[in-house]
Every structure is written in C-alpha cells, then in structure tokens.
Design an enzyme around this catalytic site. Structure first.
Site: not given
Length: 217
Positions: A185-186
């Site tokens: 996630g990013s």
C-alpha cells in the site's frame, strides 16, 4: 509471474501454510472449524500471491509521452512548488495504490537518471497531505530532450514498510521498465513541466507502463 521482491516472503508463507495445515488436521477435531481454518489460511496465501504479482505490460516507447509509473487511481492533479530538486512550480500527478494493486514501479520516460535519493520517515496514510514530505520515500529524476526533467517519488503508506528503488545515478532509464517496488500500500507522485499536456483526470484508474499521464509536443 511474481516480482523478485516477493520470492522470499512467498516461500516463507508457503512453509507456514503447509505447516499450519498439518497442525490443523492434527489438533482441530471439529470438521467445520478445521475446514474454515484451512480456507482462511489459503485465502491469506492467495492474497500474498496477488500482491507480489508482476504482470507483463505492453509499453509502446514514445519520447513525447510520460506513462504512469504504477497501477492505481489518480488522486491529485495540481500545480505545486517542488522544493527538493527543482525549487520551482510543477504539475503534480499522484497515483494511489491500494493493497490489491500491482505494486511494481516503472520508469515513466526513457532517459538518464540524474537524481536518486532515499529519505527515511513516517508512515502516515498515503493520502495524507504531508505524506509526500514526511513519510519514508525515494525521489528519482529522469531527464530526456522532450520533457527535460521528470521527478517521481515513491511514498510509503501506513501499511508499507519497505520501499525498493532500483534507479541508480547516471544510469539509463527505459520507459516502462521495472524501477522499484513498494510493499503493502502506497502512493507515487509524478512532477511534470508546467507546459505538459495532462491526459488523465481525477479518480481515473491507470496502469503502470501503459496509461499515458502527459504529453509534450
């Protein structure tokens, strides 16, 4: 096909899954609990596999186009002051990646890598306004004749605990080629010249190495 950054995690998870199956079969007597536990562990393993997938992308090299560096959704399109490298105004296009997106980072343009730096930092949620300046991140600048200099920044999110950056100073970047990976996630910010013709809209879904973010004519 799985990304090399996931090979170790996938192997360890597979060993844990197999071991857990043996333990569940040995110690859980209730049939529904046994099947439910096995299914839950199998689902977790499948989620790990899908996270580290590295699908082949059909990049059509074009010096006049900047491609999306990652898969995800466009969450920012605005004129900003970039204060790390350029020290002037640029158009920022940000792409948010959920845990179910492909997390491979790809070069948006071909050219020479003129800047590459890692910054340790916090793990604020990726859409936080200060995530670009305070979170763990890497900054890479690639330059060519058409665009001049383009900066892209890998930003860790609340779940991301490791950013991998393959861009090395004074090496050749190939548009669409693998330039790194962000685990769990990013977001990636892309900083473009003010005269770039933006080809995406807010909330549009994009694919790394294929979707056109901007053009220079």
């Amino acid at each position: 096909m799985f990304h090399k950054e996931g090979h170790k995690i996938i192997f360890i998870t597979l060993v844990v899954v197999v071991g857990s199956f043996f333990l569940i079969d040995e110690f859980i007597i209730n049939e529904w609990w046994r099947k439910g536990s096995m299914i839950a562990i199998l689902v977790l393993f499948l989620l790990i596999l899908q996270f580290f997938r590295n699908p082949k992308r059909h990049t059509h090299p074009n010096e006049e186009q900047a491609l999306s560096p990652v898969d995800g959704k466009v969450v920012v399109i605005e004129e900003v002051f970039e204060n790390e490298v350029f020290k002037d105004k640029r158009i920022q296009v940000s792409v948010f990646m959920s845990p179910i997106n492909v997390h491979v980072t790809r070069y948006p343009i071909s050219g020479n890598v003129s800047y590459s730096k890692y910054h340790p930092g916090k793990y604020l949620v990726a859409w936080h306004p200060k995530a670009s300046e305070e979170n763990e991140r890497t900054t890479v600048v690639v330059e060519n004749e058409k665009f001049g200099k383009i900066l892209y920044r890998q930003i860790a999110g609340a779940m991301a605990k490791r950013i991998v950056n393959y861009a090395r100073l004074n090496t050749k970047a190939i548009q669409g080629a693998d330039s790194g990976f962000i685990k769990f996630g990013s977001r990636v910010d892309l900083f473009l010249p003010l005269n770039a013709d933006i080809k995406v809209e807010l909330n549009q879904k994009v694919r790394g190495g294929e979707s056109i973010i901007a053009e220079m004519k």
